[in-house]
Design an enzyme around this catalytic site. Sequence first.
Site, short mmCIF file in Angstrom:
data_model
loop_
_atom_site.label_atom_id
_atom_site.label_comp_id
_atom_site.label_asym_id
_atom_site.label_seq_id
_atom_site.Cartn_x
_atom_site.Cartn_y
_atom_site.Cartn_z
CD GLN A 96 15.94 -29.53 -25.81
OE1 GLN A 96 16.95 -28.87 -25.98
NE2 GLN A 96 15.96 -30.85 -25.74
CB CYS A 102 18.47 -30.50 -28.64
SG CYS A 102 19.58 -31.93 -28.64
CG HIS A 259 22.55 -29.64 -26.74
ND1 HIS A 259 21.21 -29.91 -26.53
CD2 HIS A 259 22.65 -28.30 -26.95
CE1 HIS A 259 20.54 -28.78 -26.59
NE2 HIS A 259 21.38 -27.79 -26.85
CG ASN A 283 22.13 -24.38 -26.44
OD1 ASN A 283 21.20 -25.12 -26.70
ND2 ASN A 283 22.81 -24.46 -25.30
CD1 TRP A 285 18.10 -26.76 -24.69
CD2 TRP A 285 19.82 -26.44 -23.29
NE1 TRP A 285 18.49 -27.99 -24.22
CE2 TRP A 285 19.55 -27.83 -23.35
CE3 TRP A 285 20.86 -26.00 -22.47
CZ2 TRP A 285 20.27 -28.77 -22.64
CZ3 TRP A 285 21.58 -26.94 -21.75
CH2 TRP A 285 21.29 -28.32 -21.84
#
Length: 702
Positions: A96, A102, A259, A283, A285
């Site tokens: 990201q 997200c 998130h 996740n 990220w």
Amino acid sequence: MAPTGITVHLVKDDCSSKGNVTYYLDQDYKQLLKKCLQEKRLFEDPYFPAEPKSLGHNKLGPWSPDTVGIKWKRPQEISQCPQFICENMKWTDICQGHLGNCWFLAAAGSLTIYPRLLERVVPPQQNFQTEYAGIFHFQFWQYGKWVDVVIDDRLPTKNGELVFVSSAQKSEFWPALLEKAYAKLNGSYEALEGGWVNEAFVDFTGGVDESIDLKTPPPNLFYIIQTAVEKRSLMGTSINIQNPYETEMRTPEGLVKGHAYSIIGVSEVEHNNRRIPLIKLRNPWGEVEWNGRWSDNSQLWSLLDNALKDKLQVKGEDGEFWMQMDDFLRYFDTLEICTLTPDSAYSNTTKPWKNNSYTGKWVRGHNAGGCRNHRATFWTNPQFLVTLDGEEGKHHCTMLASLMQKDRRKGRAVGRDFLSIGFEIYKFDHMTQVSQRMNLISSMIPMVLSPYVAKRDVTGRYILPPGQYLIIPTTFMPHEESSFILRVFTEENNTFKEVDCEIRADGKVFQESELRMTMEEFTRHFQRLSGQARENIYANLYWTKDQEISPEELQTIFVQTTSKHTHLKTDGFSMETCEQLVKIADNIGSGKLQLYEFKYLWSKIKEWEHIFTKHDQDRSGTMDVQELRLALESAGFQLNNKMVEHLCLKYGDDLRRVDFDSFLSCMAHLMGVFGVCYRMDQNKDGVVSLGEQQWLQMTRLQ
């Protein structure tokens, strides 16, 4: 004129598609690529240019400090050896950037698990080596069809680095280009700020989304997740926030609030003679992971045999981790599941869903009635009949209903966002006329009330007995406008249709109305009207010696007559309206009316005045377009929803009010249209068949 009514049967036009993919903004990737290669130039997209407006309107607007220093660069200006895909596409590719999307990245990460789904969204054979012209394309499902979105490869950078999504492998660019195509589809990069995983899931697959509240989970939740994994459903989950300040706040357990996480697997392990359900999450990220039980470095992995541990345990800070089911329920709030449908690249089931859909819109004053709280307008909402056919021996049917509002992200630049939408379902046995539906629907008790939420999609799964049901999709507040698509999925066969009226003009439409005066009395009345008109300084220009009345004379009479009636408001009678009215009574086509012709016209005008006054319920001197629907029925016209919508837009003002002259113009217009239909009825059986486009052109409502 015709003594009997006329019914119009619409025949669906041949809308066979040239293919199952539509070119977004009519941009044909192959043709554009070929042209660029022939001209030896790199493609520059005129519809999504490398300019500030493509970034956004507020946080990423032209004067925002967040956009200072952004430069648009092509991949070869960012990396020495750019590649579209390095080896295989993996969820670890996606990292990201400086954008709160997200939800989109979590969905894209889940998509990489299923190559066939991914190839539908990211067409293969794209690269920076052979036949490179700075142009790429991606495909998304949008409201019932797949669209092919073309982009150039100029990407926003700051200090030589990509501003938004990037790949863990710095020379790989498919994630950044996919994000750009999705931003173009939604209007800008900033339009992707904030969302729900299932929104992107649906756009990637054409599937149907479901949300589960993990604080009140169904008892068989782990089985539901297992089944979803087996069916290759896409799943996401998130932790709710209490206020904006909690967005992307990290908890002591290594989780991120507000998130979106992907769910990418399930498993069960055995310990101390009990089975422990595990959920695998990621996740987007690519970092920041759960640090509790069964996390990467948890001591619990030592309890498993080496083979199983090597198979399941994830090591490394890559955003991927396992959680025990009860921990998952303790910390997460919402689970989103996207079930694949026949619209998807594939649906891994031997018994696919039977699906139907309808695309429509809520129009202020016509059918934007709001939820059931607003009884005066609720009945005007679009309505759909679903008949569920139960399988022999089964007393219940499973039905998924999914309501989706269209193109709301694009509206953020002008202050529009998602409306609160939902639907209600009623047991329903028969269809009725508009006026009867108004009273009936207000008294019915719903079997299903969906939640009203400001999201693009609202979906529910229901177990219902076989039978006929009425679905009413609505916005929460009345008078809110938006396009929508309603989809219905069932395991068994179903029929699905809009509640609508046939197109018909009753016999009374063409018949002279009662004036409650003899011909002698009307003659004197006629002479009085014309005499008053003569007193007008311009009247002698219009009144002819043979006592015929012209549209100009009719206009003068209208102005003089209505000025004495405070219950009628007008905006002035246009010459076009007067010409329309003369035409419906002009039997010989002279453009003027003799006494008997004028008597027929005047009888219709007085009838319409009575109807107008009756349906002007607030005595404002104007009629709400919502009341127009009932007034048309009183006048003898049955019209389908599409035509009523167009009439409301054509004859209603900015406040969706219809004054008396607009109402007369509407009546004259309908008289003319159905007069043409009557003359087309060569068999004189009271029925004519017309193609949909032919009907729209004839009514001049396109």
